[in-house]
Scaffold this active site. Structure first.
Site, mmCIF file in Angstrom:
data_model
loop_
_atom_site.group_PDB
_atom_site.id
_atom_site.type_symbol
_atom_site.label_atom_id
_atom_site.label_comp_id
_atom_site.label_asym_id
_atom_site.label_seq_id
_atom_site.Cartn_x
_atom_site.Cartn_y
_atom_site.Cartn_z
ATOM 1 N N SER A 1 -12.888 10.058 12.410
ATOM 2 C CA SER A 1 -13.540 9.835 11.113
ATOM 3 C C SER A 1 -14.121 11.118 10.525
ATOM 4 O O SER A 1 -14.771 11.902 11.218
ATOM 5 C CB SER A 1 -14.661 8.805 11.264
ATOM 6 O OG SER A 1 -15.311 8.650 10.025
ATOM 7 N N SER B 1 -16.194 10.780 7.925
ATOM 8 C CA SER B 1 -17.409 10.347 7.230
ATOM 9 C C SER B 1 -18.647 11.120 7.684
ATOM 10 O O SER B 1 -19.481 11.483 6.843
ATOM 11 C CB SER B 1 -17.618 8.840 7.417
ATOM 12 O OG SER B 1 -16.648 8.141 6.673
ATOM 13 N N LYS C 1 -13.622 -4.357 9.476
ATOM 14 C CA LYS C 1 -14.035 -4.682 8.105
ATOM 15 C C LYS C 1 -14.137 -6.185 7.846
ATOM 16 O O LYS C 1 -14.982 -6.622 7.068
ATOM 17 C CB LYS C 1 -13.088 -4.032 7.093
ATOM 18 C CG LYS C 1 -13.305 -2.536 7.012
ATOM 19 C CD LYS C 1 -12.371 -1.859 6.049
ATOM 20 C CE LYS C 1 -12.665 -0.363 6.031
ATOM 21 N NZ LYS C 1 -11.726 0.397 5.208
ATOM 22 N N ASN D 1 -17.009 -2.695 3.749
ATOM 23 C CA ASN D 1 -16.982 -1.353 4.337
ATOM 24 C C ASN D 1 -18.347 -0.676 4.332
ATOM 25 O O ASN D 1 -18.486 0.415 4.866
ATOM 26 C CB ASN D 1 -15.951 -0.454 3.633
ATOM 27 C CG ASN D 1 -16.381 -0.065 2.245
ATOM 28 O OD1 ASN D 1 -16.779 -0.924 1.460
ATOM 29 N ND2 ASN D 1 -16.336 1.212 1.941
ATOM 30 N N ASP E 1 -14.664 0.178 -1.218
ATOM 31 C CA ASP E 1 -13.278 0.655 -1.159
ATOM 32 C C ASP E 1 -12.525 0.321 -2.450
ATOM 33 O O ASP E 1 -11.608 1.044 -2.848
ATOM 34 C CB ASP E 1 -12.526 -0.016 0.002
ATOM 35 C CG ASP E 1 -12.832 0.622 1.351
ATOM 36 O OD1 ASP E 1 -13.271 1.787 1.377
ATOM 37 O OD2 ASP E 1 -12.621 -0.056 2.369
HETATM 38 P P1 ATR Z 1 -8.380 -2.230 8.258
HETATM 39 O O1 ATR Z 1 -9.570 -3.086 8.116
HETATM 40 O O2 ATR Z 1 -8.742 -0.777 8.186
HETATM 41 O O3 ATR Z 1 -7.287 -2.576 7.301
HETATM 42 P P2 ATR Z 1 -7.110 -3.804 10.273
HETATM 43 O O4 ATR Z 1 -7.700 -5.015 9.646
HETATM 44 O O5 ATR Z 1 -7.135 -3.674 11.778
HETATM 45 O O6 ATR Z 1 -7.830 -2.497 9.746
HETATM 46 O O7 ATR Z 1 -5.605 -3.647 9.723
HETATM 47 C C1 ATR Z 1 -4.705 -2.691 10.231
HETATM 48 C C2 ATR Z 1 -3.350 -2.835 9.536
HETATM 49 O O8 ATR Z 1 -2.425 -1.935 10.137
HETATM 50 C C3 ATR Z 1 -2.739 -4.230 9.654
HETATM 51 O O9 ATR Z 1 -1.971 -4.501 8.498
HETATM 52 C C4 ATR Z 1 -1.850 -4.064 10.885
HETATM 53 O O10 ATR Z 1 -0.793 -5.001 10.974
HETATM 54 P P3 ATR Z 1 -1.020 -6.408 11.751
HETATM 55 O O11 ATR Z 1 -1.735 -7.299 10.792
HETATM 56 O O12 ATR Z 1 0.349 -6.864 12.077
HETATM 57 O O13 ATR Z 1 -1.842 -6.077 12.968
HETATM 58 C C5 ATR Z 1 -1.309 -2.678 10.641
HETATM 59 N N1 ATR Z 1 -0.808 -2.084 11.878
HETATM 60 C C6 ATR Z 1 -1.529 -1.559 12.893
HETATM 61 N N2 ATR Z 1 -0.706 -1.109 13.886
HETATM 62 C C7 ATR Z 1 0.562 -1.368 13.472
HETATM 63 C C8 ATR Z 1 1.870 -1.146 14.036
HETATM 64 N N3 ATR Z 1 2.022 -0.546 15.223
HETATM 65 N N4 ATR Z 1 2.962 -1.532 13.315
HETATM 66 C C9 ATR Z 1 2.818 -2.130 12.099
HETATM 67 N N5 ATR Z 1 1.603 -2.361 11.515
HETATM 68 C C10 ATR Z 1 0.500 -1.995 12.194
#
Ligand code: ATR
Length: 289
Positions: free
Chosen positions: A23, A25, A74, A95, A110
């Site tokens: 991060s 931030s 989040k 966020n 965001d």
């Molecule tokens: P944030 O709140 O920052 O969006 P999150 O809710 O954990 O974090 O979402 C992460 C996103 O990245 C999701 O769309 C996730 O897909 P899934 O809903 O299928 O988990 C996506 N993501 C993370 N790792 C992935 C991977 N290896 N391949 C495809 N999508 C991935």
């Protein structure tokens, strides 16, 4: 991790995520804290999902006035709040948390942050030049989709590895979209999803340092389309590098990071910070260095 008790009057804030080492931030808020000469500090707090709510509830008594919440908390943060601002309620994701008189106030900055960054980098019409493709359906995607609808997107195409999550998102956000229409495509169906699109936005964590790369083919993306990645570490993700090589205009994740932070800093510390080229340079330096 166990944040220490605050025995001074120093105002404390931080960012809660898992992992958290990537991060920027802390660098950004510390830059503004010293620019404004405040007696305040902003620290990274790494916590796994199962410990998230216990950690958050322990922070006010340790002198924290609030925290940012990032991947993957989040939506969990949304469930902990006593009050929510309009964007947090609409997005179903938070966020920014503000601790005040035993209450936890949740905000989603965001949405505004993405709108401001998009306009700055790609112009006011960026979401209006054709269908917009959004990769991901997590908390960040929800904010980005609201922002895109507000910025005038007429058609939003959503692709997510877990299709049911994309379906849930489109159901829950449908009321908030004004005139925009949702379409869901299969994860990996780049050919059809990108055909005729005006803008592509990655909201997944793919391409971030330490994560898998985003394995996408931009073959069918029209030449005039713009490409956005909200990942900022690295600044130039694989997606942005490929898009630039194909001649697309691009926007990296630093703009959204900086713009979403302004109202949070204001709420916790009572001063309005500025998004400047110097701040961007300081963040780039930190990433490169
Ligand atoms: P944030 O709140 O920052 O969006 P999150 O809710 O954990 O974090 O979402 C992460 C996103 O990245 C999701 O769309 C996730 O897909 P899934 O809903 O299928 O988990 C996506 N993501 C993370 N790792 C992935 C991977 N290896 N391949 C495809 N999508 C991935």
């Amino acid at each position: 991790m166990s944040p220490e008790k605050n025995t001074t009057k120093t105002l404390r804030a931080g960012v809660v995520g898992w992992p958290i080492a990537q991060s920027l931030s802390p660098t950004m808020h510390s830059y503004w804290i010293s620019e404004h000469g405040l007696d305040a500090e902003y620290v990274p707090l790494g916590v796994a999902p199962e410990e998230f709510s216990t950690l958050i509830k322990s922070l006010p008594e340790k002198g924290y006035v609030g925290v940012n919440v990032t991947i993957p908390h989040k939506q969990a943060a949304h469930r902990l709040c006593s009050t929510l601002d309009v964007d947090a309620r609409a997005a179903g994701a938070v966020n920014v948390l503000i601790f005040e008189n035993d209450k936890i106030h949740g905000r989603n900055t965001d949405v505004l942050g993405f709108c401001a960054a998009l306009e700055d980098a790609l112009g006011a019409d960026a979401a209006r030049t054709g269908p917009v493709v959004v990769l991901g359906a997590g908390g960040a995607a929800r904010a980005v989709i609201l922002a895109l609808a507000r910025s005038g997107a007429a058609e939003i195409r959503v692709l997510n590895r877990t299709r049911t999550r994309a379906e849930e998102l489109t159901e829950e956000l449908a009321q908030e979209l004004g005139g925009a229409e949702f379409k869901i495509f299969e994860w990996g169906d780049w050919q059809n999803a990108l055909a005729g699109a005006g803008l592509l936005v990655n909201t997944t964590s793919l391409g971030m340092v330490g994560k898998d790369t985003l394995d996408i083919s931009l073959e069918s993306l029209p030449q005039k389309a713009c490409v956005v990645d909200i990942v900022y570490n690295p600044i130039e993700t694989g997606l942005l590098a490929e898009a630039k090589a194909r001649g697309h205009r691009t926007m990296d994740g630093l703009g959204m990071l900086m713009h979403q932070a302004v109202p949070a800093f204001e709420a916790w510390f009572g001063a309005t910070p500025a998004v400047t080229a110097e701040l961007r340079r300081a963040l780039e330096q930190e990433l490169n260095g």
